[in-house]
Every structure is written in C-alpha cells, then in structure tokens.
Write a protein that holds these residues in place. Sequence first.
Motif, PDB file in Angstrom:
ATOM      1  N   TYR B  15      54.671  46.201  32.147  1.00 16.92           N
ATOM      2  CA  TYR B  15      53.400  46.189  31.408  1.00 16.92           C
ATOM      3  C   TYR B  15      53.232  47.597  30.886  1.00 16.92           C
ATOM      4  O   TYR B  15      52.998  48.519  31.670  1.00 16.92           O
ATOM      5  N   ARG B  39      52.487  38.140  48.347  1.00 16.32           N
ATOM      6  CA  ARG B  39      51.093  38.570  48.492  1.00 16.32           C
ATOM      7  C   ARG B  39      50.463  38.843  47.132  1.00 16.32           C
ATOM      8  O   ARG B  39      51.141  38.821  46.114  1.00 16.32           O
ATOM      9  N   GLY B  41      49.431  40.556  43.964  1.00 18.13           N
ATOM     10  CA  GLY B  41      50.050  41.650  43.210  1.00 18.13           C
ATOM     11  C   GLY B  41      51.539  41.795  43.416  1.00 18.13           C
ATOM     12  O   GLY B  41      52.137  42.770  42.975  1.00 18.13           O
ATOM     13  N   ALA B  42      52.173  40.799  44.064  1.00 21.73           N
ATOM     14  CA  ALA B  42      53.602  40.911  44.339  1.00 21.73           C
ATOM     15  C   ALA B  42      54.440  40.732  43.077  1.00 21.73           C
ATOM     16  O   ALA B  42      55.560  41.225  42.998  1.00 21.73           O
ATOM     17  N   LYS B  44      54.204  37.456  41.250  1.00 22.06           N
ATOM     18  CA  LYS B  44      54.462  36.026  41.061  1.00 22.06           C
ATOM     19  C   LYS B  44      54.076  35.587  39.644  1.00 22.06           C
ATOM     20  O   LYS B  44      54.895  34.999  38.925  1.00 22.06           O
ATOM     21  N   THR B  46      53.608  37.370  37.078  1.00 17.95           N
ATOM     22  CA  THR B  46      54.408  38.064  36.066  1.00 17.95           C
ATOM     23  C   THR B  46      55.766  37.387  35.910  1.00 17.95           C
ATOM     24  O   THR B  46      56.269  37.249  34.791  1.00 17.95           O
ATOM     25  N   GLU B  87      47.604  30.568  36.160  1.00 22.77           N
ATOM     26  CA  GLU B  87      46.742  30.765  37.321  1.00 22.77           C
ATOM     27  C   GLU B  87      45.262  30.632  36.962  1.00 22.77           C
ATOM     28  O   GLU B  87      44.486  30.033  37.680  1.00 22.77           O
ATOM     29  N   GLU B 163      49.885  29.214  41.492  1.00 21.31           N
ATOM     30  CA  GLU B 163      48.882  29.059  42.555  1.00 21.31           C
ATOM     31  C   GLU B 163      47.964  27.856  42.365  1.00 21.31           C
ATOM     32  O   GLU B 163      46.758  28.022  42.207  1.00 21.31           O
ATOM     33  N   GLN B 195      50.329  31.833  47.781  1.00 24.62           N
ATOM     34  CA  GLN B 195      50.160  32.727  48.917  1.00 24.62           C
ATOM     35  C   GLN B 195      49.939  31.890  50.159  1.00 24.62           C
ATOM     36  O   GLN B 195      50.101  32.346  51.276  1.00 24.62           O
TER      37      GLN B 195
HETATM   38  N1  ATP Z   1      48.063  42.844  32.250  1.00 25.57           N
HETATM   39  C1  ATP Z   1      48.512  43.714  33.152  1.00 25.57           C
HETATM   40  N2  ATP Z   1      48.633  45.025  32.832  1.00 25.57           N
HETATM   41  C2  ATP Z   1      49.118  45.917  33.719  1.00 25.57           C
HETATM   42  N3  ATP Z   1      49.480  45.598  34.956  1.00 25.57           N
HETATM   43  C3  ATP Z   1      49.380  44.324  35.363  1.00 25.57           C
HETATM   44  C4  ATP Z   1      48.889  43.311  34.465  1.00 25.57           C
HETATM   45  N4  ATP Z   1      48.897  42.140  35.118  1.00 25.57           N
HETATM   46  C5  ATP Z   1      49.370  42.400  36.352  1.00 25.57           C
HETATM   47  N5  ATP Z   1      49.649  43.708  36.507  1.00 25.57           N
HETATM   48  C6  ATP Z   1      50.210  44.330  37.695  1.00 25.57           C
HETATM   49  O1  ATP Z   1      51.461  43.750  37.951  1.00 25.57           O
HETATM   50  C7  ATP Z   1      51.650  43.536  39.340  1.00 25.57           C
HETATM   51  C8  ATP Z   1      52.013  42.089  39.576  1.00 25.57           C
HETATM   52  O2  ATP Z   1      50.941  41.273  39.180  1.00 25.57           O
HETATM   53  P1  ATP Z   1      50.995  39.685  39.238  1.00 25.57           P
HETATM   54  O3  ATP Z   1      49.808  39.176  38.523  1.00 25.57           O
HETATM   55  O4  ATP Z   1      52.317  39.238  38.792  1.00 25.57           O
HETATM   56  O5  ATP Z   1      50.840  39.432  40.792  1.00 25.57           O
HETATM   57  P2  ATP Z   1      50.680  38.084  41.575  1.00 25.57           P
HETATM   58  O6  ATP Z   1      51.779  38.052  42.543  1.00 25.57           O
HETATM   59  O7  ATP Z   1      50.550  36.956  40.647  1.00 25.57           O
HETATM   60  O8  ATP Z   1      49.333  38.325  42.354  1.00 25.57           O
HETATM   61  P3  ATP Z   1      48.134  37.310  42.699  1.00 25.57           P
HETATM   62  O9  ATP Z   1      48.508  36.616  43.942  1.00 25.57           O
HETATM   63  O10 ATP Z   1      46.982  38.222  42.941  1.00 25.57           O
HETATM   64  O11 ATP Z   1      47.950  36.424  41.538  1.00 25.57           O
HETATM   65  C9  ATP Z   1      50.365  43.970  40.011  1.00 25.57           C
HETATM   66  O12 ATP Z   1      50.584  45.249  40.553  1.00 25.57           O
HETATM   67  C10 ATP Z   1      49.362  44.036  38.909  1.00 25.57           C
HETATM   68  O13 ATP Z   1      48.445  45.079  39.143  1.00 25.57           O
END
Ligand code: ATP
Lengths: 627, 237
Positions: B15, B39, B41-42, B44, B46, B87, B163, B195
């Motif tokens: 990002y 967890r 912010g892991a 997923k 992305t 999500e 999720e 999660q």
């Molecule tokens: N649009 C964005 N811009 C910058 N960083 C981002 C963006 N979206 C997510 N992140 C960062 O990327 C990392 C992964 O985020 P992601 O959304 O993939 O996590 P996740 O596993 O889906 O978490 P959750 O269980 O909370 O949904 C995190 O550190 C988050 O802060």
Amino acid sequence: MGELIVTILTGLSSAASLFLVAAGLSIIFGVTRIVNFAHGSFYMLGAFIGYTMVQAIGGTIVSYWVAVLIAALVVGLIGVLMEILLLRRIYHAPELFQLIATFGVILVIQDVAKEIWGNEDIVSPRAPGLDGAVEIFGQRLPEYDLALIAIAPMVLIGLRLLFYKTRWGTLVRAATQDRQMVAALGVNQRWLFTGVVFLGSLLAGLGGAVQLPKGGADLLMDFGIIAEAFVVVVVGGMGSLGGAFLAAILIGLLNVFGIQIFPNSTLVMMFLVMAVVLVFRPWGLLGKPETPAATGTEIPNEPLRPAVPMVKVLAGLVLAFLIALPLLQELFPTVLDPFVIVQANEILFFVLFAAALHFIMGPGGMVSFGHAAFFGGGAYTSALLVFHFGLPFELAFPAAPIGAALLALIIGWFCVRLTGVYFAMLTLAFAQIAWSIVFQWTEVTEGDDGINSIWPSDWVTPLVLYYLTLGLTVAGVLLIRRIVFSPFGYALRAGRDSPLRSEAIGINIRRQQWFAFTISGAFAGVAGALFLYTKGSIAPTSMEIARSFDALLMTLLGGVEALAGPVVGAAAFKLLEDLFAASEYWRGLMGITIIALVLLLPKGVAGFAQTGVGRRLGLSRAEEVRA
Amino acid sequence: MSDPILTVSGVHSHYGRAHILSDVALEVRGGEVVVLLGRNGAGKSTTFKTIVALVRRTAGEITFLGNRIDNRESYVIARMGLGYVPEERRIFTELTVMENLEVGRQPAREGLEPWTPERLFEIFPNLAEMRDRPGGRMSGGEQQMLTIARTLMGNPSLVLLDEPSEGLAPVIIEQMAQTIGLLKQEGLSVLLCEQNLHFARLVSDRAYIIEKGQIRYEGSMAELEENDEVRAAYLTV
Ligand SMILES: Nc1ncnc2c1ncn2[C@@H]1O[C@H](COP(=O)(O)OP(=O)(O)OP(=O)(O)O)[C@@H](O)[C@H]1O
Ligand SMILES: [Mg+2]
C-alpha cells in the motif's frame, strides 16, 4: 393574473435547458467522479450544431426535431471522444488535474467553434409549427415556451425509466455508489463510464439545441451556463435528478421574477437562493451528505519540507537579478528592452496571485475555481474608491486587501461548508456571480468598459512601482511560507489530510479553512491592486472565470506539492502566454498545452524537481528510506 | 484430490510504500473449502484483494483455472468465474435486493447450473421476503447473505469469502456454515478467511495461517486441531 401566469410559464420554460445541462453534469459526476467543466462547452456545441442541422434539414416540424436530436447525438459522440482520449487516462488523477484537463477542453472547443461558426452571434431560428404565440388570460406566450415546458418532465421521466427499469441503469446506479465493487462483480467499467459520458454530453447538447429558438447561439454560452448549472446542482443536490429538476425550476422562476426586482443583476437572486439553501441544507434540496467514496487506496500527500539549500541559492540569485534588473536595463539597453521591466512586473503580481491560491490549494486542500473574484475584488475596491470618492493612492491601495478579504470572508463562509469538487463548483459559481454584478451594475462599476485612468501618486514612478511590486510580492510569498510552517499552517494541513482525526483533537477545520480562505483572498487582492496601478485600469475581464483558471494553471504548472510552485508556475505561464499571444488560436494552443501537461507531467514543473532526476540535480531533499 | 484451480505463488503487495504481503503462496483445489487464518491486520483481506486485482501485486504469480490472472483487471477475473465477497460487504444501499442481485448477474457457465434469484432464495429464504427492500435497510446478517447471493449470481467456480462470520449472531453463523457446506455440495470451491477458529473448523478442509503478511503454516484442518503450539503462536484462541 394573466401576467403572473405567463411569467411563471416563461420561468418554467427557461428551466428546461438548465435542467438538461445540470442533469447531464450530475450523471457524469455520479459515476466518473469527474466534474466536467467542459459541460457548458457541450451545451454551446449543441446550440451551434443544432443551428447548422436546422439550417440544413430542419424545414418541417418533423425534420426540425430530427435535426435537434442529431445535434444532441453528435455532441454525445464528442463527449465519448473526450472520454476515450482524455478522461480515461485521468480517472485516478487528483481532482484538480481532472478539473484543469476539462478546462483545457473548454479552450479547445472555444477556438474550434470560433473557427467553424465565426464570432458573430447566431440569431434564433424559428421552430416550424411552434413559431406562433398562444393567449393566456389575454397575455401572449410563445408556443415554443410550451414545448420547452413539456420537454424537461419528459426527459426526467425518460431518465428515470432508463435508470430504474434497465440493467444498464441499475449498473450505473450501483457504480455511482461503489464502482470498484461493480468491477469486482464482473462489469467492465470502461464502457459503463463511456456510456455515462455519452448520455451526459448528449443531454448538454440537447439543452443547447432546444434553447436555440429562444437564445440562439454565441461564444459566451459556455461559461454562462456552466456557472448556472453548478448552482442548480449545488442547490438540487449532486447526483439527484429530481433535485436538479426542482432546482432548475426554482432558478428559472427566480430569473424571470428577479429581472422584475433587480433589473440590473439577475444573478443576485440566484446568489441569495443558493446562500439560503446552503445554510439550511448544505448538501442541496434532495442531496445526501457525501460519504468518502470507496475508490481504493488513498496515498497521503508527501509532507511539505522547507526548501533545500540549492533552492534557496537559486531563489537568492533570481531575487538579486530582479533587484538589479532596472539597472541592468539602463546599462545594456540594446540587450534588454525597457519592455522587460513591464514584463517582470507583470510576472511578479501573478506570482503573488498564484501564491495566494496555492496557499489554500496546497496546504489547505481547497481547490478554488473562482480566485479571480478576489484579484478583481481588490482591484475594484481601490478603483471604486478613487473613482467615486477620489481617494489618493496611499489610501486606496491598502484598501484593496481589505476589500478582497471582506469578499473572501463572505464567500468563504459558504464555501468551506463544502469540500472537494463541491467546493470548487461553489467558488466558481460565486466568482461568476461577482463578475456579473460588476458587469451588469453599470451605474457603479461602469460595466463592461471598466474603470479607467487610475494612476498612482506622482512619487510612484514606474521604477518605484516596480520595486513596490517586487517588494510586496517577495514579502507576500515569504509571509505565506511563514504561515504554512506556523502552527496554524500545520493545523490546516492536518485538517486536509485527516479531517476526522483533526476534529477529534479539537481543531475546528471549517474555521481554519475559512480563515485561510480569507488570508488568501487578501493576498490576491494585493496582486489585483498592483495590477490596477500598473495598467491604470480595471475591467470585468479581470474577474472572469478564465482569469481564475489562469491562476490555477500557474499553480498547476508549478506543481501543487511544491512551495516554490507558484513562483515557477507564474513565470512559466507568462512565457507560454507571450509565446501563444501571436497566434489567432492562442486559446486552443493553451488548451492543448494544459491537456498535454496533465497527461504527461502530472506533478507540474516544480514537482519535477522532486522526482528522481530533480533530486539528483540537487533540487530537493533525498527521500528518507523507510524500513 | 483434483487439480488446483487457484494458485498463488511468491506474491508481494504494497500500500503505497508499505510492504504488506511478502512471498505469499497458497492454493485451492477443485471442490475444496480452504481457510486463511490470521489475526487482525495479518494480511488476509489484502491477500484476497490482491487475488481479485483490487490491489496490484508487486511481484509473484496468480493462476486461476490454468490462466495467469495477475495482470488482468478485476472485471475480467470475475467473469472468469472467481467470485469475491468483501469483508465490508459493500452492498449497494440504494438498490433493492433484486437489483443488487442483478448487478452480480453474469452469463451461465458451462457445466454449472446457473444461479437465479429464485434458486438463491431457496438457500437464503429471508431474502425472498424482502425483494424490493433497499440494501441500506437490512440487518448485518441479511446484508451478509445478500452479498454472498450477489456474488453467486456471477456463477463463479471459486468464491473468496472475507470473514463471513464477522459480526454475526451465533445462530446466523450456524446458518452461514450450512450455506458454505451447501456451496461445496454444488461443486464450488471456497477460499475464506477467518479469525474465528471455531467457525473455520465447521467448514474447512485445509487451513493456512498468515502472520505479518507471510504464510506461516499450512496443513489440513485436522492437523491444525492437533497442533496447540501453532494455534497459540498465531491465533487468538
Ligand atoms: N488501504 C490501506 N492502506 C494502507 N495500509 C493498509 C490498508 N489496508 C490495510 N492496510 C494495512 O495492511 C495490513 C494488512 O491489512 P488487512 O486488511 O489485509 O488485514 P486483515 O488480516 O484482513 O485484518 P482484519 O482481520 O482486521 O480484517 C495491516 O497492517 C493494515 O494496517
Ligand atoms: Mg480483513
């Protein structure tokens, strides 16, 4: 009684074109998120092409309307051309670039229209079968007005059917809310976007063509309608067709009644209505509050950094050169024309003007499309004080920033209630209103002729004026830098980058922006007064939309993200202008240059310094490497 | 086991300048339900966004049904039969249930019985009762159903569910698990991320664990159940 009814009907008929144009604008914006400033130009093209078609085939009732429809279709196709060649490439560019690019289209279309249809206004052709008048309670109403009254609701119904009863319409409505999700569901957005621009442009063209028997066609139609269309969209609520319809009727009625109340300034009524609506319903009559659109990831602006030594040295050299310029000119009259001083002078007050605009645009994040109102506002403040009250230069000159600041205080109070493109539209509309007041209120402002023979006191020789301009510009630019790096400047940028968080830590963003807007207006006013006393006169042209765009172009040329931007940009702009001035097609050339710039150099000239190449040249600080 | 229909290998994503995914590799085979655990912010979401090209991968390969999709646009990927349920659900709030389904509709795919609103209403009976209700006036659970139904209208052969159990009441979660089982019976493959280990356990055949943008564990659901150490290290239990 009869008179009242006929006045109302006339108002309703004048709403038709306005509704078509505003609806088209709103539809295009809904899906593409681009405010098409060239929309007024499409309206104008609709009128011109409609005229040509009617001349060619429009002899009978049926063929007349066929001609009108063909004109609308052709304009729709021109819209498609613009979408494919230009808009597609800039959907992900910052708003400002999109607005500027469509402004480039305006300039090109102006020159093309001038070339094809000439400078002369085109008189209204007659619509066969509708060229008589009907009697209503003893008052005569042109038959064609009745046709216009019928057209708007017909189009509204047609559009509603299209949007609510077809798959295409469903996709468009879905894309208006979340175009990324629509793509993730397998819809090719590209053709959806093209289709939407086609429809919107077609509506603008239709609007231009149907008003032909009432208003004819001329080269000023584009700016006139676009400001009105913005008002309609702001009053009705962006994205709401019903709102556009209501607002168009409201504005149409106000126009006819306004003429009876303020015969000189029809736009004053419009201003009042817009003001009232904005205070009570900032999102328009039927609009909804804008939620941040889910359009992917936003990359925050690079933090502004104080100038690097190299830039400081360059700035010092330029300044030294400017201080020495008159002396150099005297020493080497063969190399340096005396005209050089005049030119340098002109560049200088534009630098100040551009810096004023840049201040709210860059650090403030507010893109004003109407800053000429404050440039002209300052100039007119001084000029009117001299003209009506005979104030001396020493008093009239300092009054300019005060007058401009007051104007900015009033206009800003409304504008900071909106953000993004709404803000831009509103500033443009206000500027157009300010322009029209100056233009129409002849008793006070001398109207189109402007106020002439305003010269500074005797002690202010051209040389003194030059140094005054230089001194005030340098002081102004330095002061603006000071403000940008003061706590106020930081708060302003915080508000730009993360409004919610700033509100949470107790920054009143709206007030900060209002304040910044006023400061910016005051600086623009100083630039305006310098302009006035250099030229000796001021005319409404200094307040037109095109002038506001000049300032935007300067900032764009210089790059919005660089603080040195306006300085470089104003100089670059002036050079370009002088370069094109010789050509008959300077507008078109300027337009093409703008479009090319947006496509090729999205960071502006000074922004270039912050790219890899520029950094190697020592023009900006190396990027910190992040872990 | 059949051939993999989705293969992700060596994928990196950013990002802006933030490096989020590094060297992510996973695969889904025909008819399988695979879960990506991790967890907050892991990475997923992305990972999912990268697969459907809402986030551009900066390196690596993604193959779907034998075709490289990592340079394709989202709409092409969706048309190839890869459905994505985000999500945040992203229901079109102004559109009715029927209209939301219409946006998702794609031509029938060979070998699969096409989804119609009527068929979907059999799986999601409460949607049938609110055909003309705007998406904005539905409960979270109803919206979750609608967003899955909307994606199914595209007749996908693989569905990514981000999720699906998030924020739902236990009864609804139960329903959701049944729905996923049903999709599996229909021959669809599912890649979901979670999660909620309890929910994942109900529906999945295999699991991956992602942590700080890297795949840390891969194995069958049964193996993961045995492995207390891994669960303690990467999951909040
Ligand atoms: N649009 C964005 N811009 C910058 N960083 C981002 C963006 N979206 C997510 N992140 C960062 O990327 C990392 C992964 O985020 P992601 O959304 O993939 O996590 P996740 O596993 O889906 O978490 P959750 O269980 O909370 O949904 C995190 O550190 C988050 O802060
Ligand atoms: Mg997530």
